[in-house]
Design a protein around this motif. Structure first.
Motif, PDB file in Angstrom:
ATOM      1  N   GLU A 179       0.866  -1.737  -0.002  1.00 49.66           N
ATOM      2  CA  GLU A 179       0.353  -0.149   0.453  1.00 49.66           C
ATOM      3  C   GLU A 179       0.693   0.965   0.077  1.00 49.66           C
ATOM      4  O   GLU A 179       1.337   1.628   0.793  1.00 49.66           O
ATOM      5  CB  GLU A 179      -0.980  -0.223   1.069  1.00 49.66           C
ATOM      6  CG  GLU A 179      -2.112  -0.967   1.476  1.00 49.66           C
ATOM      7  CD  GLU A 179      -2.546  -1.601   1.613  1.00 49.66           C
ATOM      8  OE1 GLU A 179      -3.496   0.445   1.611  1.00 49.66           O
ATOM      9  OE2 GLU A 179      -3.463  -1.563   2.579  1.00 49.66           O
TER      10      GLU A 179
ATOM     11  N   SER B   7       0.571   4.181  -0.203  1.00 49.03           N
ATOM     12  CA  SER B   7      -0.043   5.490   1.330  1.00 49.03           C
ATOM     13  C   SER B   7       0.536   4.976   2.485  1.00 49.03           C
ATOM     14  O   SER B   7       0.890   5.836   3.487  1.00 49.03           O
ATOM     15  CB  SER B   7      -1.722   5.796   1.054  1.00 49.03           C
ATOM     16  OG  SER B   7      -2.150   4.896   1.910  1.00 49.03           O
ATOM     17  N   GLU B   8       0.652   3.583   2.634  1.00 48.89           N
ATOM     18  CA  GLU B   8       1.226   2.977   4.121  1.00 48.89           C
ATOM     19  C   GLU B   8       2.532   3.542   4.076  1.00 48.89           C
ATOM     20  O   GLU B   8       3.145   2.995   5.417  1.00 48.89           O
ATOM     21  CB  GLU B   8       0.364   1.890   4.490  1.00 48.89           C
ATOM     22  CG  GLU B   8      -0.774   2.175   4.646  1.00 48.89           C
ATOM     23  CD  GLU B   8      -1.343   3.162   5.929  1.00 48.89           C
ATOM     24  OE1 GLU B   8      -1.156   3.460   6.840  1.00 48.89           O
ATOM     25  OE2 GLU B   8      -2.544   3.872   5.333  1.00 48.89           O
ATOM     26  N   LEU B   9       3.633   3.050   3.064  1.00 54.51           N
ATOM     27  CA  LEU B   9       4.318   3.178   2.555  1.00 54.51           C
ATOM     28  C   LEU B   9       5.391   1.894   3.035  1.00 54.51           C
ATOM     29  O   LEU B   9       6.213   2.028   4.229  1.00 54.51           O
ATOM     30  CB  LEU B   9       5.180   3.937   3.938  1.00 54.51           C
ATOM     31  CG  LEU B   9       5.497   5.725   3.048  1.00 54.51           C
ATOM     32  CD1 LEU B   9       5.708   6.705   4.088  1.00 54.51           C
ATOM     33  CD2 LEU B   9       5.159   6.306   2.210  1.00 54.51           C
TER      34      LEU B   9
ATOM     35  N   ARG C  38      18.003  -2.478   8.053  1.00 53.96           N
ATOM     36  CA  ARG C  38      17.833  -3.263   9.005  1.00 53.96           C
ATOM     37  C   ARG C  38      17.136  -2.370   9.647  1.00 53.96           C
ATOM     38  O   ARG C  38      15.769  -2.107  10.390  1.00 53.96           O
ATOM     39  CB  ARG C  38      18.818  -3.409  10.558  1.00 53.96           C
ATOM     40  CG  ARG C  38      19.904  -1.814  10.771  1.00 53.96           C
ATOM     41  CD  ARG C  38      19.243  -1.822  11.471  1.00 53.96           C
ATOM     42  NE  ARG C  38      19.578  -1.487  12.906  1.00 53.96           N
ATOM     43  CZ  ARG C  38      20.624  -0.538  13.608  1.00 53.96           C
ATOM     44  NH1 ARG C  38      19.788   0.897  13.929  1.00 53.96           N
ATOM     45  NH2 ARG C  38      20.562  -0.695  15.168  1.00 53.96           N
ATOM     46  N   ASP C  39      17.304  -0.808   9.196  1.00 51.31           N
ATOM     47  CA  ASP C  39      16.840   0.314   9.918  1.00 51.31           C
ATOM     48  C   ASP C  39      14.976   0.363   9.722  1.00 51.31           C
ATOM     49  O   ASP C  39      13.899   1.021   9.792  1.00 51.31           O
ATOM     50  CB  ASP C  39      17.464   1.174   9.350  1.00 51.31           C
ATOM     51  CG  ASP C  39      18.315   1.924   9.864  1.00 51.31           C
ATOM     52  OD1 ASP C  39      18.350   1.633  10.968  1.00 51.31           O
ATOM     53  OD2 ASP C  39      19.505   2.230   9.751  1.00 51.31           O
TER      54      ASP C  39
ATOM     55  N   GLN D 167       3.661  -3.905  10.279  1.00 54.23           N
ATOM     56  CA  GLN D 167       3.453  -2.963   9.384  1.00 54.23           C
ATOM     57  C   GLN D 167       3.276  -2.020   8.975  1.00 54.23           C
ATOM     58  O   GLN D 167       3.387  -1.010   8.850  1.00 54.23           O
ATOM     59  CB  GLN D 167       1.626  -3.388   8.542  1.00 54.23           C
ATOM     60  CG  GLN D 167       2.007  -4.694   7.156  1.00 54.23           C
ATOM     61  CD  GLN D 167       2.190  -5.884   8.052  1.00 54.23           C
ATOM     62  OE1 GLN D 167       0.851  -6.098   8.540  1.00 54.23           O
ATOM     63  NE2 GLN D 167       2.395  -7.133   7.696  1.00 54.23           N
ATOM     64  N   VAL D 168       3.327  -1.716  10.743  1.00 50.98           N
ATOM     65  CA  VAL D 168       3.588  -0.405  11.239  1.00 50.98           C
ATOM     66  C   VAL D 168       4.665   0.531  11.545  1.00 50.98           C
ATOM     67  O   VAL D 168       5.089  -0.054  11.345  1.00 50.98           O
ATOM     68  CB  VAL D 168       2.542   0.090  11.798  1.00 50.98           C
ATOM     69  CG1 VAL D 168       0.918  -0.555  12.157  1.00 50.98           C
ATOM     70  CG2 VAL D 168       2.102  -0.034  13.428  1.00 50.98           C
ATOM     71  N   MET D 169       4.580   1.286  11.330  1.00 48.31           N
ATOM     72  CA  MET D 169       5.657   2.414  10.938  1.00 48.31           C
ATOM     73  C   MET D 169       6.520   2.110  12.790  1.00 48.31           C
ATOM     74  O   MET D 169       8.066   2.239  13.060  1.00 48.31           O
ATOM     75  CB  MET D 169       5.984   4.350  11.436  1.00 48.31           C
ATOM     76  CG  MET D 169       5.353   4.005   9.933  1.00 48.31           C
ATOM     77  SD  MET D 169       6.082   3.448   8.494  1.00 48.31           S
ATOM     78  CE  MET D 169       5.432   2.406   7.146  1.00 48.31           C
ATOM     79  N   LYS D 170       5.639   1.442  14.241  1.00 50.06           N
ATOM     80  CA  LYS D 170       6.187   2.355  14.927  1.00 50.06           C
ATOM     81  C   LYS D 170       5.411   1.362  15.664  1.00 50.06           C
ATOM     82  O   LYS D 170       3.983   0.809  16.087  1.00 50.06           O
ATOM     83  CB  LYS D 170       5.717   3.367  15.843  1.00 50.06           C
ATOM     84  CG  LYS D 170       6.917   4.838  15.588  1.00 50.06           C
ATOM     85  CD  LYS D 170       5.710   6.071  15.758  1.00 50.06           C
ATOM     86  CE  LYS D 170       6.321   6.431  17.028  1.00 50.06           C
ATOM     87  NZ  LYS D 170       5.854   7.343  17.806  1.00 50.06           N
ATOM     88  N   ASN D 171       6.215   0.264  16.915  1.00 46.31           N
ATOM     89  CA  ASN D 171       5.765  -1.031  16.930  1.00 46.31           C
ATOM     90  C   ASN D 171       7.101  -2.349  18.322  1.00 46.31           C
ATOM     91  O   ASN D 171       8.301  -1.787  18.062  1.00 46.31           O
ATOM     92  CB  ASN D 171       5.962  -2.075  15.845  1.00 46.31           C
ATOM     93  CG  ASN D 171       5.189  -2.884  17.000  1.00 46.31           C
ATOM     94  OD1 ASN D 171       4.659  -3.156  18.065  1.00 46.31           O
ATOM     95  ND2 ASN D 171       4.651  -3.798  15.804  1.00 46.31           N
TER      96      ASN D 171
ATOM     97  N   LEU E 176      10.187   4.345   0.384  1.00 43.39           N
ATOM     98  CA  LEU E 176      10.163   5.911   0.452  1.00 43.39           C
ATOM     99  C   LEU E 176       9.791   6.305  -1.167  1.00 43.39           C
ATOM    100  O   LEU E 176      10.163   5.382  -2.108  1.00 43.39           O
ATOM    101  CB  LEU E 176      11.385   6.069   0.924  1.00 43.39           C
ATOM    102  CG  LEU E 176      11.397   5.662   2.668  1.00 43.39           C
ATOM    103  CD1 LEU E 176      13.143   6.698   2.655  1.00 43.39           C
ATOM    104  CD2 LEU E 176      10.521   6.750   3.448  1.00 43.39           C
ATOM    105  N   PRO E 177       9.326   7.650  -0.791  1.00 38.57           N
ATOM    106  CA  PRO E 177       9.327   8.403  -1.898  1.00 38.57           C
ATOM    107  C   PRO E 177      10.025   8.346  -2.915  1.00 38.57           C
ATOM    108  O   PRO E 177      11.460   8.812  -2.487  1.00 38.57           O
ATOM    109  CB  PRO E 177       8.149   9.709  -1.704  1.00 38.57           C
ATOM    110  CG  PRO E 177       8.694   9.763  -0.205  1.00 38.57           C
ATOM    111  CD  PRO E 177       8.876   8.465   0.094  1.00 38.57           C
TER     112      PRO E 177
END
Ligand SMILES: Cc1cc2nc3c(=O)[nH]c(=O)nc-3n(C[C@H](O)[C@H](O)[C@H](O)COP(=O)(O)OP(=O)(O)OC[C@H]3O[C@@H](n4cnc5c(N)ncnc54)[C@H](O)[C@@H]3O)c2cc1C
Lengths: 500, 348
Positions: free
Chosen positions: B48, B50-52, B109-110, B130-134, B162-163
């Motif tokens: 997705e 938009s979810e990057l 790894r980042d 799948q989320v950015m922060k966890n 990333l774009p």
């Protein structure tokens, strides 16, 4: 007594440990001012920022250097006494809440910046150095330490490492894990390990990545090498108003989809702006159902380009008003309100409970709608502030602990938000950690086999399970009990509260 | 190949050598065990823009993944090397290697957000998401990056994307090694949109990327000679995949990972520098002990990356307490020692 090897099945039981000889040993190891046993003086350490959970430790040890940290840990290890590390105690998940049979190890005295190398763009600091102090020291060199938790005046870099702390600028510049190069840690067995290095990698497994966010369960950090980055030449913040929270949520996803990575992308609903504005005078639009703060940074032209692009997307997304900070003072004011969101909640309500789930950005609208319905179900207000760009939510449930039943209802409300976060494809915690608070919620996010792997990792660093026990990773027994209770009662009670 | 088939092989409890496209067979300790081919376990599970985030199976070729991302104007900003072979996502994750932009964009790894893995008992486990922060649970998915398959069979990975940058430019400067190192470090401390800096005996190459205006400004500020876009793109790809002439031939290739400010090392052999000074390549029959000592004194470590005499181990040995933690971790994931024995450490 000896503690058996840490078992994933059950929480360890330290009832039989006899602390007297340990305390005598610690007295001999530490300067007099570095060991606190007086109940009156232990009080300030009974909780972290989540004050609903309180316990007194056996004693507080405040070592002054790494050698004393090693000595304290080795002594506790020999005696089979648990140790809970503590930085500034600003944590929001009861991660540094003391253990009643254990030593609380405060790292506050290890607070020196050891070395700052502007050419290499690194700072080597002791664990107790405050987050903001690093950026202040780097300022004369045009550099800063990027992760900026709202608690940055107070929280320590060691606490940030333990929680993998984030901040409003993490969308573009990364979390703690992206900005730390090297750690020196002491294991409970008293070994000193260096994880990572000042180079960009180290041989072997990436234990640096594993350690960051490990909530004080794997070792005690004594020293941290952080990456410093150049301060952007300029920055501007755009404030967009929306008459509907769902539209605001959708606009967030649209900004990202359009190819922008803003330096910050935060959302506050009307509940929050109304709470903040009287104290901070940030100039927020109080008629808006929600506002977004979007920051662009870089060269003046770059910022102008970026702001124009975001403005267009937000207007298309139905923004009812847009303001762009006219100068640095106004930009700082916009952010000051955001950073004061939690304390302001404390001003309008006797107590508040901050949640920390993360969900896919595109589900923000669904979550907000669901929370509004829960407010009715639980008869409690909830105001919302988010690291929207990351999908990291901070619903603040307002309650009064002195009104019978409100705390319990608050916790049930919170637990439902967390369950929904997982159901929407997210997680129960984005940056505040599991601590003691979210142990039960962990049972809903991980399967028993996954929890066993976590316990295996724990044992690899701390075979007896002495470091910060009963935190972060629930025992299988606890989850089994949870499952039974879920079946019996339909609703999640919080059994640990009665035991406190 | 199905999950059930993988599980059967694992439960035989015989050493397995996990293999994606085989593009990195040369890398790490000696290959041991019966091959377990993952290349057929492939495909994008979800993407997705938009979810990057993109989630794909381990056998998915990097080429396929990058093409799909490019259609939506996105990319893997850690630029995983393919070494001009059929590299897969699983192999990239296991090797943990990153390309020319490592010092500014970050390492593989980042960008890891989550992973699905089959452990040594044949259990399918999911970590991260799948989320950015966890921060729920230990960060096992990042631990898998660079584990060289020693902890388990990576089945799936979720990666942050990333774009693509709006504008790019590459500049060339005639500078000797010492001056180039100093320059790269000085510039990295200034708010310039530098995304890669590399030096070889032809001089210093600096890649700029970002908003149109930012790249234009920086070109003006830095000077140098603008490299035509096509040449620049092939240069960075050649560095990433070791197609650059420096990497040709059979001479042993050493990789030194050092603090970016480490001065030029007084060692024999040809040198190529990447990552603004933090990654240095050496060619030649160099003495391992000599090299490792020099790297350690400079604050880093040395790896025998390709070829050479590999009997003394290819990675820098770990101090005893760290090695103990490694062995215990291995036992937690792979108690019967099934996966890639000896690939990361001789006794792991
Ligand atoms: C008003 C407010 C705003 C906040 N905003 C943010 C925010 O924007 N982003 C965010 O991420 N967090 C935020 N927080 C939460 C908190 O500030 C962070 O979690 C912070 O990283 C905790 O640091 P601390 O030094 O206070 O650690 P503590 O609370 O003392 O400890 C936190 C955890 O770290 C462990 N620990 C501490 N030091 C060490 C060490 N040296 N070695 C090993 N383990 C250690 C403890 O055992 C505990 O598990 C906020 C808190 C408040 C009160």
């Amino acid at each position: 007594m000896t503690v058996r090897e840490h078992s994933p099945e059950r929480d360890p039981d330290f009832q039989g440990t006899s602390p007297e000889s340990l305390l005598a040993e610690l007295r001999a190891l530490l300067p007099p001012a570095s060991l606190v046993t007086d109940e009156e003086l232990l009080r300030p350490y009974e909780c972290d920022g989540l004050s609903a959970y309180r316990r007194l430790p056996l004693a507080v040890a405040l070592p002054e250097d790494e050698a004393q940290v090693v000595a304290v840990l080795a002594a506790c290890h020999r005696a089979g006494i648990p140790v809970v590390p503590r930085g500034a105690g600003t944590g929001l998940s009861a991660g540094s809440m003391p253990h009643p049979q254990g030593i609380l190890l405060s790292l506050a005295k290890l607070n020196r910046i050891l070395h700052l190398d502007p050419l290499a763009r690194v700072a080597v600091v002791q664990t107790g150095v405050r987050n903001l102090a690093i950026s202040e020291a780097a300022l004369p060199h045009g550099l800063y330490y990027a992760p900026d938790p709202s608690s940055q005046i107070a929280c320590t870099i060691g606490g940030n490492v333990a929680e993998n702390a984030g901040g409003v600028h993490c969308l573009k510049y990364g979390l703690t894990v992206h900005n730390v190069l090297r750690l020196r840690i002491v294991t409970i067995e008293g070994d000193i390990l260096e994880l990572g290095s000042q180079a960009l990698d180290a041989p072997g497994l990436d234990l640096l990545a594993l350690f960051i966010g490990s909530e004080g369960l794997l070792g005690v950090v004594t020293e941290v090498t952080v990456r410093l980055i150049p301060r952007p030449r300029t920055a501007q913040c755009l404030m967009a108003s929306f008459d509907d929270v769902r539209k605001a949520g959708e606009a967030v996803a649209a900004v990202i989809a359009a190819g922008s990575i803003p330096a910050g992308l935060e959302m506050m609903d009307r509940g929050v702006t109304a709470a903040v504005e009287p104290f901070v005078h940030a100039g927020y639009d109080l008629d808006a159902a929600a506002i977004l703060l979007c920051e662009a940074d870089g060269t003046a032209q770059e910022v102008a380009e970026e702001i124009a692009r975001m403005r267009a997307v937000l207007e298309r997304g139905g923004a009812t008003g847009i303001r762009v900070s006219r100068d640095e003072a106004e930009r700082i004011r916009f952010w000051a309100g955001r950073k004061a969101a939690f304390p302001s909640a404390g001003r309008i309500s006797p107590d508040y409970y901050c949640m920390d789930g993360t969900i896919p950005r595109k589900r923000l609208g669904d979550m907000l709608t669901a929370i509004a319905a829960m407010e009715v179900t639980y008869g409690l207000r909830c105001i919302n502030v988010f690291h929207a760009g990351d999908g990291n939510l901070h619903p603040l449930i307002l309650y009064d602990a002195n009104v019978a039943g409100q705390l319990e209802r608050t916790e049930a409300f919170g637990a439902e938000i967390l369950r929904l976060s997982v159901a929407l494809g997210g997680t129960i915690t984005g940056e505040h950690g599991v601590g003691f608070e979210k142990l039960d919620a962990m049972c809903g996010q991980f399967l028993p086999d996954e929890l066993k792997v976590f316990h295996g990792i724990k044992r690899a660093f701390d075979p007896q399970g002495l470091l910060n026990p009963v935190k972060a990773i629930p025992s299988l027994h606890r989850c089994a009990e949870m499952g039974r209770m879920r079946v019996h009662q339909g609703n999640l009670p919080f059994p640990e509260l009665e035991r406190l | 190949m199905s999950l059930e088939a993988f599980r059967e092989r694992i439960l035989e409890r015989r050493p397995l050598r996990i293999r994606g496209g085989g593009s990195k067979d040369f890398y790490g300790g000696p290959l041991a065990g019966e091959p377990l081919d993952v290349s057929a376990y492939r495909g994008i599970v979800s993407y997705e823009p938009s979810e990057l985030v993109v989630t794909a199976r381990a056998g998915t070729p990097l080429a396929e993944l990058t093409a799909v991302l490019a259609e939506r104007g996105q990319w893997l900003a850690f630029e995983p090397p393919t070494f001009r072979g059929p590299a897969t996502l699983g192999g990239a994750m296991a090797a943990g290697l990153s390309g020319p932009g490592r010092a500014s964009h970050g390492a593989l790894r980042d960008f890891v957000l989550g992973a699905k893995l089959m452990d040594g008992e044949g259990r399918v486990l999911t970590f991260g998401g799948q989320v950015m922060k966890n921060v729920a649970g230990f960060d096992v998915s990042r631990l898998l990056a660079g584990s060289l398959g020693t902890l388990g069979l990576i089945l799936e990975a979720s990666i942050k994307v990333l774009p693509l940058p709006v504008a790019q430019a590459t500049l060339r400067f005639q500078l000797a090694q010492g001056r180039a190192l100093e320059t790269m470090n000085l510039w990295a401390g200034r708010p310039l949109p530098i995304t890669a800096a590399a030096w070889d005996d032809q001089g210093l190459m600096v890649r700029l990327a970002g908003a149109e205006a930012a790249v234009r400004d920086a070109c003006g500020t830095l000077g140098g000679v603008r490299v035509p876009d096509g040449d620049a793109a092939s240069h960075w790809t050649a560095l990433r995949d070791q197609g650059h002439p420096f990497f040709a031939g059979e001479a042993p290739l050493w990789r030194l990972s050092l603090p970016s400010t480490a001065p030029p090392l007084d060692l024999p052999g040809d040198v190529l520098i990447e990552w603004g000074g933090a990654q240095r390549w050496l060619r030649g029959d160099l003495d391992a002990t000599l090299l490792r000592d020099a790297a350690r004194r400079a604050g880093g470590h040395a790896t025998l990356f390709r070829g050479g005499n590999r009997t003394a181990g290819v990675f820098t040995p770990l101090p005893a307490p760290l090695a103990t933690v490694h062995r215990r971790l291995k036992a937690a994931f792979d108690p019967h020692g099934v996966f890639n024995p000896g690939r990361l450490l001789p006794d792991l």
